[in-house]
Design an enzyme around this catalytic site. Structure first.
Site, PDB file in Angstrom:
ATOM      1  CG  ASP A   1      -1.914   1.143   1.203  1.00 49.40           C
ATOM      2  OD1 ASP A   1      -3.009   0.955   0.643  1.00 49.40           O
ATOM      3  OD2 ASP A   1      -1.599   2.237   1.727  1.00 49.40           O
TER       4      ASP A   1
ATOM      5  CD  GLU B   1      -4.273   3.891  -1.366  1.00 47.45           C
ATOM      6  OE1 GLU B   1      -4.340   4.242  -0.178  1.00 47.45           O
ATOM      7  OE2 GLU B   1      -5.232   3.986  -2.168  1.00 47.45           O
TER       8      GLU B   1
END
Length: 457
Positions: free
Chosen positions: A330, A373
């Site tokens: 992430d 993301e």
């Protein structure tokens, strides 16, 4: 095989005669007495092949064929012109407007049925491709039928298999102004050349010295690598039995000696167009399949692909007692990138992030955008410590070099947090491994970000 044949003729007895013959061979038959009705039937998808008379009032058969072949809706329909016209110029005109064959009355029933069955088989393959390709329009990649119909049939790569110099020299001379033509005089080498190169069409002389030309045709049509190559056979006029046999095994077209130069050019063009039509449809199907499992922004696999393949890899690892590691990555503080620099900059960061992750994983690893993301990496045959090493390499690769944004006019320092987990003996499903990796990612975030945390064994 079941198929619906459209018989088009303005003379009723001719229609009934063909209808009777086709029905006896278990074909369904629809009829039309003029060109406009025939076009309408074709546009409605009510037939599989068209047997078309030329001499009709109003719109003649040549114009009907031209319109059918020019329309993306009907271009795939095989058209056989069946007419009393018997001049070479008439045959050439029919082939020039796109007809798949031109048969002169009185038509030999056996030859007609062989031709019809051959074209029906080819169309059945095309129909399946068309159905799948049309779905690609939902992915915004254009109309595959429109692109396929625009094919000209020129600039093809052609191999002539003929051991008679006088024969192959004439063929090559006729085709070379329009195509790239090669000649193979040894039939024993021909199949190897066809499998190694990307030919659009192979022309086979059936009268090869000491070699069965039909066997070569059959091999080309049956091998996976060459089955989509168009095949045209050349035979003596009296060699009717082998010509019919060739059509039965899947040869696309034939010419009889003496070969008319213009007819050769026209038939080759028709077969190249049909072959490339199929190629365009297959490419469209492949593109739609890739889009269905690919994330448009990053080019990585998407969540749908991950869900199916993670489970499959987990099951295989469990069955074989193999290792399996999962990484959840992430981008740190990604929201601030979007808020400060804009979503375009955020997209640039995600694309580069995906590139760096992919560059530091193996071809057998599944790398997928999990959402937002986050990226998930599934690593077969990899223990927990191996997963940690890869994760640390990715973390360093992200941190070591700033990310370019705004088309390279600015750069940003970006870091990533990564959670790692491995399959355990008591895991029941892939979701348990993914959950532990996600929890490890959460700890990496809580502990200050820009780090790798492995789930406890």
């Amino acid at each position: 095989m079941p198929a619906r044949i459209l018989v088009v003729d303005d003379i009723f007895p001719n229609v009934k005669l063909l209808e009777t013959k086709l029905t006896a061979e278990y074909f369904d038959v629809v009829t039309a007495m003029n060109g406009p009705d025939a076009i309408e039937i074709c546009e409605q998808g009510l037939c599989d092949i068209v047997l078309l008379d030329v001499m009709m009032p109003g719109i003649d058969g040549f114009e009907v064929c031209r319109r059918l072949k020019a329309s993306p809706t009907t271009a795939h329909l095989p058209v056989v012109m069946v007419t009393a016209l018997d001049q070479p110029s008439d045959r050439l005109k029919g082939l020039d407007v796109g007809a798949d064959d031109f048969l002169t009355k009185p038509v030999d029933d056996t030859a007609l049925m062989a031709r019809v069955r051959s074209l029906v088989r080819l169309k059945s393959v095309t129909d399946e491709l068309r159905t799948r390709a049309l779905a690609s329009r939902d992915y915004g990649i254009g109309d595959p039928l429109l692109a396929a119909t625009a094919e000209t049939g020129q600039n093809a790569s052609i191999l002539i298999v003929d051991d008679r110099a006088s024969s192959h020299e004439r063929l090559q001379s006729a085709l070379s102004p329009f195509h790239a033509v090669q000649v193979e005089t040894d039939p024993n080498h021909a199949l190897l050349r066809v499998t190694e190169a990307s030919f659009d069409l192979v022309i086979v002389n059936l009268d090869l010295q000491g070699y069965d030309g039909l066997r070569l045709c059959s091999q080309i049509r049956s091998l996976e690598r060459t089955r989509h190559v168009a095949v045209l056979m050349i035979a003596e006029a009296e060699d009717r039995t082998r010509i019919l046999r060739g059509l039965d095994i899947g040869v696309h077209d034939f010419l009889v000696r003496p070969v008319d130069r213009n007819e050769l050019v026209a038939r080759v063009r028709t077969q190249v167009r049909r072959k490339r039509f199929g190629e365009r449809l297959r490419e469209s199907v492949q593109a739609s399949l890739e889009l269905a499992v690919t994330d448009a922004l990053t080019g990585l696999h998407n969540r749908r692909y991950l869900d199916s393949h993670l489970s499959a890899l987990f099951d295989e690892a469990s069955m074989r007692g193999r290792q399996l590691s999962v990484l959840v990555l992430d981008v740190d503080r990604f929201k601030s990138v979007n808020d400060t620099w804009g979503h375009d900059a955020g997209d640039e960061v995600l694309r580069e992030f995906a590139t760096r992750v992919r560059a530091n994983t193996r071809g057998i690893d599944v790398v997928a955008r999990f959402g937002g993301e986050e990226i998930v990496v599934v690593m077969p045959d990899t223990a927990l410590d191996g997963g940690q090493l890869v994760a640390e390499r990715i973390r360093e690769r992200v941190e070591c070099e700033p990310f370019a944004i705004h088309r390279g006019t600015r750069t940003l320092n970006v870091t990533v947090s990564i959670g790692v987990a491995a399959r355990q003996a008591n895991d029941q499903n892939a979701g348990e491994v993914l959950k532990r990796a996600d929890e490890a990612l959460y700890r990496a975030k809580s502990d200050g970000r820009n780090r790798v945390v492995a789930a406890a064994a």
